[in-house]
Design a protein around this motif. Structure first.
Motif, PDB file in Angstrom:
ATOM      1  N   SER A  29       0.877  -1.160   0.054  1.00 17.30           N
ATOM      2  CA  SER A  29      -0.057   0.064   0.050  1.00 17.30           C
ATOM      3  C   SER A  29       0.698   1.262   0.161  1.00 17.30           C
ATOM      4  CB  SER A  29      -0.814  -0.075   1.312  1.00 17.30           C
ATOM      5  OG  SER A  29      -1.603  -1.137   1.165  1.00 17.30           O
ATOM      6  N   LYS A  30       1.950   1.118   0.784  1.00 16.53           N
ATOM      7  CA  LYS A  30       2.974   2.469   0.874  1.00 16.53           C
ATOM      8  C   LYS A  30       3.436   2.591  -0.319  1.00 16.53           C
ATOM      9  CE  LYS A  30       6.017   2.306   3.864  1.00 16.53           C
ATOM     10  NZ  LYS A  30       6.730   2.185   5.308  1.00 16.53           N
ATOM     11  N   ILE A  31       3.865   1.483  -1.136  1.00 13.20           N
ATOM     12  CA  ILE A  31       4.451   1.758  -2.489  1.00 13.20           C
ATOM     13  C   ILE A  31       3.524   2.085  -3.304  1.00 13.20           C
ATOM     14  CG2 ILE A  31       5.588   0.354  -4.396  1.00 13.20           C
ATOM     15  CD1 ILE A  31       6.930  -1.465  -2.351  1.00 13.20           C
ATOM     16  N   GLN A  32       2.507   1.944  -3.246  1.00 14.86           N
ATOM     17  CA  GLN A  32       1.255   2.250  -4.158  1.00 14.86           C
ATOM     18  C   GLN A  32       1.086   3.673  -4.115  1.00 14.86           C
ATOM     19  OE1 GLN A  32      -0.763   0.822  -6.391  1.00 14.86           O
ATOM     20  NE2 GLN A  32      -2.855   1.649  -6.193  1.00 14.86           N
ATOM     21  N   GLU A  33       1.076   4.099  -2.667  1.00 18.02           N
ATOM     22  CA  GLU A  33       1.017   5.551  -2.633  1.00 18.02           C
ATOM     23  C   GLU A  33       2.343   6.421  -3.131  1.00 18.02           C
ATOM     24  OE1 GLU A  33       0.158   6.734   1.475  1.00 18.02           O
ATOM     25  OE2 GLU A  33      -1.033   4.822   1.753  1.00 18.02           O
ATOM     26  N   ASN A  34       3.314   6.034  -2.580  1.00 20.41           N
ATOM     27  CA  ASN A  34       4.523   6.691  -2.850  1.00 20.41           C
ATOM     28  C   ASN A  34       4.785   6.706  -4.444  1.00 20.41           C
ATOM     29  OD1 ASN A  34       4.693   6.889  -0.084  1.00 20.41           O
ATOM     30  ND2 ASN A  34       6.510   5.528   0.037  1.00 20.41           N
ATOM     31  N   ASN A  35       4.700   5.623  -5.069  1.00 20.61           N
ATOM     32  CA  ASN A  35       4.870   5.533  -6.386  1.00 20.61           C
ATOM     33  C   ASN A  35       4.050   5.619  -7.509  1.00 20.61           C
ATOM     34  OD1 ASN A  35       8.240   4.951  -5.746  1.00 20.61           O
ATOM     35  ND2 ASN A  35       7.070   3.810  -4.571  1.00 20.61           N
ATOM     36  N   HIS A  36       2.780   5.700  -7.001  1.00 22.07           N
ATOM     37  CA  HIS A  36       1.709   5.409  -7.797  1.00 22.07           C
ATOM     38  C   HIS A  36       1.784   4.082  -8.864  1.00 22.07           C
ATOM     39  CE1 HIS A  36       0.367   9.374  -6.750  1.00 22.07           C
ATOM     40  NE2 HIS A  36       1.819   9.752  -6.963  1.00 22.07           N
ATOM     41  N   PHE A  37       2.211   3.103  -8.302  1.00 18.31           N
ATOM     42  CA  PHE A  37       2.720   1.791  -9.044  1.00 18.31           C
ATOM     43  C   PHE A  37       1.844   0.632  -8.383  1.00 18.31           C
ATOM     44  CE2 PHE A  37       4.751  -1.969  -9.622  1.00 18.31           C
ATOM     45  CZ  PHE A  37       5.659  -1.919 -10.931  1.00 18.31           C
ATOM     46  N   HIS A  38       0.920   0.116  -9.103  1.00 16.51           N
ATOM     47  CA  HIS A  38       0.016  -0.848  -8.421  1.00 16.51           C
ATOM     48  C   HIS A  38       0.669  -2.375  -8.561  1.00 16.51           C
ATOM     49  CE1 HIS A  38      -3.605  -3.504  -9.355  1.00 16.51           C
ATOM     50  NE2 HIS A  38      -3.391  -3.328  -7.875  1.00 16.51           N
ATOM     51  N   VAL A  39       0.959  -2.589  -7.404  1.00 17.03           N
ATOM     52  CA  VAL A  39       1.780  -3.955  -7.254  1.00 17.03           C
ATOM     53  C   VAL A  39       0.863  -5.228  -7.524  1.00 17.03           C
ATOM     54  CG1 VAL A  39       3.019  -5.628  -5.774  1.00 17.03           C
ATOM     55  CG2 VAL A  39       3.215  -2.887  -5.549  1.00 17.03           C
ATOM     56  N   LEU A  40       1.464  -6.016  -8.306  1.00 19.65           N
ATOM     57  CA  LEU A  40       0.747  -7.090  -8.674  1.00 19.65           C
ATOM     58  C   LEU A  40       1.247  -8.469  -8.233  1.00 19.65           C
ATOM     59  CD1 LEU A  40      -0.359  -6.633 -12.508  1.00 19.65           C
ATOM     60  CD2 LEU A  40      -1.501  -6.605 -10.425  1.00 19.65           C
ATOM     61  N   THR A  41       2.570  -8.282  -7.576  1.00 17.18           N
ATOM     62  CA  THR A  41       3.290  -9.394  -7.068  1.00 17.18           C
ATOM     63  C   THR A  41       2.318 -10.165  -6.036  1.00 17.18           C
ATOM     64  OG1 THR A  41       5.367  -8.715  -7.425  1.00 17.18           O
ATOM     65  CG2 THR A  41       5.262 -10.302  -5.769  1.00 17.18           C
ATOM     66  N   ASN A  42       2.096 -11.402  -6.047  1.00 22.28           N
ATOM     67  CA  ASN A  42       1.001 -11.992  -5.198  1.00 22.28           C
ATOM     68  C   ASN A  42       1.415 -13.005  -4.413  1.00 22.28           C
ATOM     69  OD1 ASN A  42       1.367 -13.810  -7.445  1.00 22.28           O
ATOM     70  ND2 ASN A  42      -0.661 -12.949  -8.455  1.00 22.28           N
ATOM     71  N   HIS A  43       2.514 -13.651  -4.681  1.00 24.03           N
ATOM     72  CA  HIS A  43       3.287 -14.555  -3.813  1.00 24.03           C
ATOM     73  C   HIS A  43       4.865 -14.554  -3.898  1.00 24.03           C
ATOM     74  CE1 HIS A  43       4.711 -19.091  -3.631  1.00 24.03           C
ATOM     75  NE2 HIS A  43       3.671 -18.771  -2.623  1.00 24.03           N
ATOM     76  N   LEU A  44       5.186 -13.235  -2.702  1.00 27.07           N
ATOM     77  CA  LEU A  44       6.457 -12.978  -2.545  1.00 27.07           C
ATOM     78  C   LEU A  44       7.397 -14.008  -1.817  1.00 27.07           C
ATOM     79  CD1 LEU A  44       8.063 -10.382  -2.892  1.00 27.07           C
ATOM     80  CD2 LEU A  44       7.260  -9.730  -0.235  1.00 27.07           C
ATOM     81  N   ILE A  45       8.620 -13.977  -2.409  1.00 16.36           N
ATOM     82  CA  ILE A  45       9.753 -15.033  -2.024  1.00 16.36           C
ATOM     83  C   ILE A  45      10.781 -14.159  -1.246  1.00 16.36           C
ATOM     84  CG2 ILE A  45      11.176 -16.951  -2.044  1.00 16.36           C
ATOM     85  CD1 ILE A  45       8.049 -17.412  -2.622  1.00 16.36           C
ATOM     86  N   LEU A  46      11.000 -14.231   0.043  1.00 23.01           N
ATOM     87  CA  LEU A  46      12.060 -13.482   0.707  1.00 23.01           C
ATOM     88  C   LEU A  46      13.311 -14.614   1.084  1.00 23.01           C
ATOM     89  CD1 LEU A  46      10.229 -10.608   2.714  1.00 23.01           C
ATOM     90  CD2 LEU A  46      11.493 -10.354   0.560  1.00 23.01           C
ATOM     91  N   PHE A  47      14.258 -14.317   1.004  1.00 22.36           N
ATOM     92  CA  PHE A  47      15.281 -15.322   1.384  1.00 22.36           C
ATOM     93  C   PHE A  47      16.203 -14.765   2.540  1.00 22.36           C
ATOM     94  CE2 PHE A  47      14.666 -16.355  -3.226  1.00 22.36           C
ATOM     95  CZ  PHE A  47      14.748 -17.598  -3.236  1.00 22.36           C
TER      96      PHE A  47
END
Ligand SMILES: [Zn+2]
Ligand SMILES: [Zn+2]
Ligand SMILES: [Zn+2]
Ligand SMILES: [Zn+2]
Lengths: 127, 127
Positions: free
Chosen positions: A99-117
């Motif tokens: 949500s924050k990224i959406q606000e700050n960058n007007h970018f609609h995130v579609l990544t729906n299965h995030l993998i963090l190592f």
DNA sequence: AACCAAAACGCAAATCTTTGCAATTGCAAC
DNA sequence: GTTGCAATTGCAAAGATTTGCGTTTTGGTT
């Protein structure tokens, strides 16, 4: 998009399995019902389903990508680079960032299965 | 880890380029100084550098992985799936999430060059 | 300097995924 | 029911990355 039989069988298979399946595993499952299907057809069907948002594809560090149905509810994973353990985290733990990224960058995130190592608790103690 | 000459040349190359390079691009650069080097040697050197944390590797949706030096400061990217545009976001915009994950799951996140896919502002207007 | 074990390397083969192209199929309009 | 077009498929080849294995190089020890 046309109602491809392969698409439909993949949906049914992944919906029943509730797991991360590799393309080879999906291929084997499909062949139980369509013995003559070609592997590249399966890849193309998976690609369509990923694009349409009904399936996720992720590199979990296992050498080949894994596919999973998204209908069951969104989630994400933490993968330990030492022991390979896979933890699951709920979507709400990540949603705030998106949500924050959406606000700050007007970018609609579609990544729906995030993998963090990283390193899991047990492996942190060991070192 | 031993001081491999290939490792060193890759570090120097990526440090000078300040960009996302594919394995093939790194290979070409290395061959300017080591004309007989083998591609698999470059892959193994890149793997060492990624493991040691001095280089990042990411799938940015371009068909092949890209490598980047990490010395310049940590950052992440938003990749538009419609137009291919790549936005850069600062690490502090993501660090909060990683801290929270660390707290909640006792999991030490090592992902240092996060790629999130979605739709950029311009492409959102178009649709 | 000779020796040894570990790390790095070259090469070829294996694995994973994508792509070009021609043939087939499904859907809808005529 | 026939026609037409675009989506889907099979097949083979290309592209991307990893791996097994025997050889060479490196750095430390005797
Ligand atoms: Zn999952
Ligand atoms: Zn672990
Ligand atoms: Zn970057
Ligand atoms: Zn865009």
């Amino acid at each position: 998009m046309r109602a491809s039989s392969v698409d439909q069988i993949i949906i049914e298979t992944l919906s029943k399995e509730h797991a991360h399946l590799t393309s080879a595993q999906v291929y084997e499952k499909i062949r139980e019902r369509l013995p003559a299907v070609n592997l590249s057809t399966v890849y193309r069907a998976l690609e369509r389903l990923v694009t349409s948002g009904s399936v996720s594809v992720s590199d979990m560090g296992t050498g080949s990508a894994v596919y999973e149905i998204l209908a069951d509810g969104r989630h994400h994973h933490l993968v330990c680079q030492k022991c390979g353990q896979v933890l699951t985290i709920e979507d709400n733990e990540v949603r705030e960032l998106f949500s924050k990224i959406q606000e700050n960058n007007h970018f609609h995130v579609l990544t729906n299965h995030l993998i963090l190592f990283g390193i899991c608790a047990a492996c942190q103690k060991d070192s």
